[in-house]
Enzyme design. Structure first.
Site, PDB file in Angstrom:
ATOM      1  N   GLU A  24     -76.402 -88.724 -35.765  1.00  0.00           N
ATOM      2  CA  GLU A  24     -77.770 -88.629 -35.221  1.00  0.00           C
ATOM      3  C   GLU A  24     -78.759 -88.187 -36.294  1.00  0.00           C
ATOM      4  OE1 GLU A  24     -79.227 -85.230 -33.283  1.00  0.00           O
ATOM      5  OE2 GLU A  24     -77.255 -84.305 -33.044  1.00  0.00           O
ATOM      6  N   LYS A 158     -73.710 -74.521 -27.643  1.00  0.00           N
ATOM      7  CA  LYS A 158     -74.229 -73.326 -28.312  1.00  0.00           C
ATOM      8  C   LYS A 158     -74.518 -72.235 -27.319  1.00  0.00           C
ATOM      9  CE  LYS A 158     -76.514 -74.022 -32.444  1.00  0.00           C
ATOM     10  NZ  LYS A 158     -77.243 -75.063 -33.047  1.00  0.00           N
TER      11      LYS A 158
HETATM   12  N1  PSU Z   1     -78.065 -78.556 -30.663  1.00  0.00           N
HETATM   13  C1  PSU Z   1     -77.822 -78.184 -31.929  1.00  0.00           C
HETATM   14  N2  PSU Z   1     -78.405 -78.859 -32.939  1.00  0.00           N
HETATM   15  C2  PSU Z   1     -79.250 -79.915 -32.709  1.00  0.00           C
HETATM   16  C3  PSU Z   1     -79.484 -80.313 -31.353  1.00  0.00           C
HETATM   17  C4  PSU Z   1     -78.876 -79.603 -30.377  1.00  0.00           C
HETATM   18  O1  PSU Z   1     -77.081 -77.263 -32.146  1.00  0.00           O
HETATM   19  O2  PSU Z   1     -79.779 -80.498 -33.662  1.00  0.00           O
HETATM   20  C5  PSU Z   1     -80.363 -81.499 -31.090  1.00  0.00           C
HETATM   21  C6  PSU Z   1     -79.517 -82.755 -30.787  1.00  0.00           C
HETATM   22  O3  PSU Z   1     -80.194 -83.885 -31.306  1.00  0.00           O
HETATM   23  C7  PSU Z   1     -79.514 -82.812 -29.279  1.00  0.00           C
HETATM   24  C8  PSU Z   1     -80.889 -82.305 -28.962  1.00  0.00           C
HETATM   25  O4  PSU Z   1     -79.277 -84.100 -28.748  1.00  0.00           O
HETATM   26  O5  PSU Z   1     -81.126 -81.265 -29.895  1.00  0.00           O
HETATM   27  C9  PSU Z   1     -81.008 -81.815 -27.537  1.00  0.00           C
HETATM   28  O6  PSU Z   1     -82.351 -81.539 -27.239  1.00  0.00           O
HETATM   29  P1  PSU Z   1     -82.748 -81.201 -25.720  1.00  0.00           P
HETATM   30  O7  PSU Z   1     -82.093 -79.891 -25.439  1.00  0.00           O
HETATM   31  O8  PSU Z   1     -84.244 -81.134 -25.771  1.00  0.00           O
HETATM   32  O9  PSU Z   1     -82.228 -82.327 -24.897  1.00  0.00           O
END
Ligand code: PSU
Ligand code: MN
Length: 304
Positions: A24, A158
């Site tokens: 990604e 996390k």
């Molecule tokens: N968690 C991490 N590092 C990240 C992300 C999440 O530890 O870089 C990023 C990923 O791209 C994930 C996104 O798909 O954040 C999720 O965002 P949201 O919670 O807004 O859906």
């Protein structure tokens, strides 16, 4: 015109029937600061190659959905300011307007599937946020795992998330959550979360076999493989808990909502741990890239 553009390296690997691993780009633009983000992006691509597969970093550049980026493109993305963060809701909008954006886990899964790539490595996925009973903040990543057939290798939810609720939503959505090599769900920076994983598998072959069988019986959706951070790089939960609580309190106080929540929390954690969280993050992404390459390789031998 094709909906997406493959890099030469990815096109060649697919023509030769060799394994490809999707990566990604939101982790590059919103997950880590420059220049570490660029170093990690390059290093993870190198790890995938060293493990015998081909990396395909995914992003939208000037409206084009790109599957595999050149080194110059990676460099430009890593330094770009105000890049859009694209999830399922935003991907088509960004493409139709000719804009540039980085793909989250959800959007990367969609793009990988379009391009015929079944395995994807990242660090962390989005999940159910703490306080979701008030905010309703549930990442689109979880729903994507239920409908798009890509196996995602991550290091577990996390602690900025509500891990039990994240697991409940995945169960409701019918997503297999497979812990690699241990009984407990790993929690990103730490190998243990105190929660038993719904499934455990100890080999890439086993994971590939389950993925292929799900496809054969016609079930949509992918799988979430949660791979524990290497022991040497682990940060214990007690150290991080107060720091996460502080970052969360700041987010609440500043009224951070929607897609800004995850980048805000990640940014504050890097600052509050003076980069220690970043070291661990790098180690676990690299570890995930290696496992994803092994799963993609095993899958090739199972797919007729
Ligand atoms: N968690 C991490 N590092 C990240 C992300 C999440 O530890 O870089 C990023 C990923 O791209 C994930 C996104 O798909 O954040 C999720 O965002 P949201 O919670 O807004 O859906
Ligand atoms: Mn969210």
């Amino acid at each position: 015109m094709s909906l997406f553009i493959l890099s030469d390296e990815v096109a060649k690997a697919q023509d030769d029937g060799r394994p490809v691993v999707a990566l990604e780009s939101t982790i590059i633009t919103h997950g880590m600061p420059f220049p570490q983000n660029l170093e990690v992006a390059r290093q993870v691509e190198a790890d995938v190659r060293a493990a015998g597969a081909t990396p395909a970093t995914i992003a939208v550049l000037d409206g084009q959905l790109r599957i595999g980026l050149s080194d110059a493109e990676l460099d430009a993305l890593a330094q770009a300011k105000d890049v859009a963060k694209l999830s399922r809701a935003d991907l088509a909008v960004c493409m139709s307007r000719g804009h540039t954006g980085a793909t989250t886990v959800a959007a990367t899964m969609i793009a990988a599937h379009l391009a015929g790539i079944a395995v994807f490595a990242t660090g962390g996925i989005g999940g159910v946020h703490q306080g979701a009973e008030e905010s309703f903040d549930v990442s689109a990543d979880l729903i994507e795992l239920a409908q798009t057939p890509v196996a995602v290798v991550a290091a577990g939810p996390k602690a900025i998330l509500d891990i039990p609720k994240t697991l409940e939503v995945l169960e409701t959505q019918g997503v297999p959550v497979i812990a690699y090599g241990q009984d407990e769900v790993p929690a990103f920076w730490s190998r243990q979360s105190g929660l038993k994983a719904p499934l455990r598998m100890d080999s890439a072959q086993d994971i590939a076999g389950a993925y292929a069988m799900r496809h054969r019986i016609g079930l949509p959706g992918g799988a979430l493989v949660v791979n524990p951070i290497p022991e040497a790089d682990e940060i214990d939960r007690e150290t991080l808990a107060p720091i996460i609580a502080q970052a969360q309190a700041e987010a609440d106080a500043q009224g951070v909502i929607g897609k800004d929540v995850t980048p805000f929390l990640l940014g504050r954690l890097f600052e509050l741990t003076s980069g220690k969280s970043l070291e661990a993050n790098i180690a676990l992404v690299r570890n995930n890239a290696r496992l994803a390459a092994a799963i993609a390789t095993a899958l090739i031998t199972l797919t007729p």
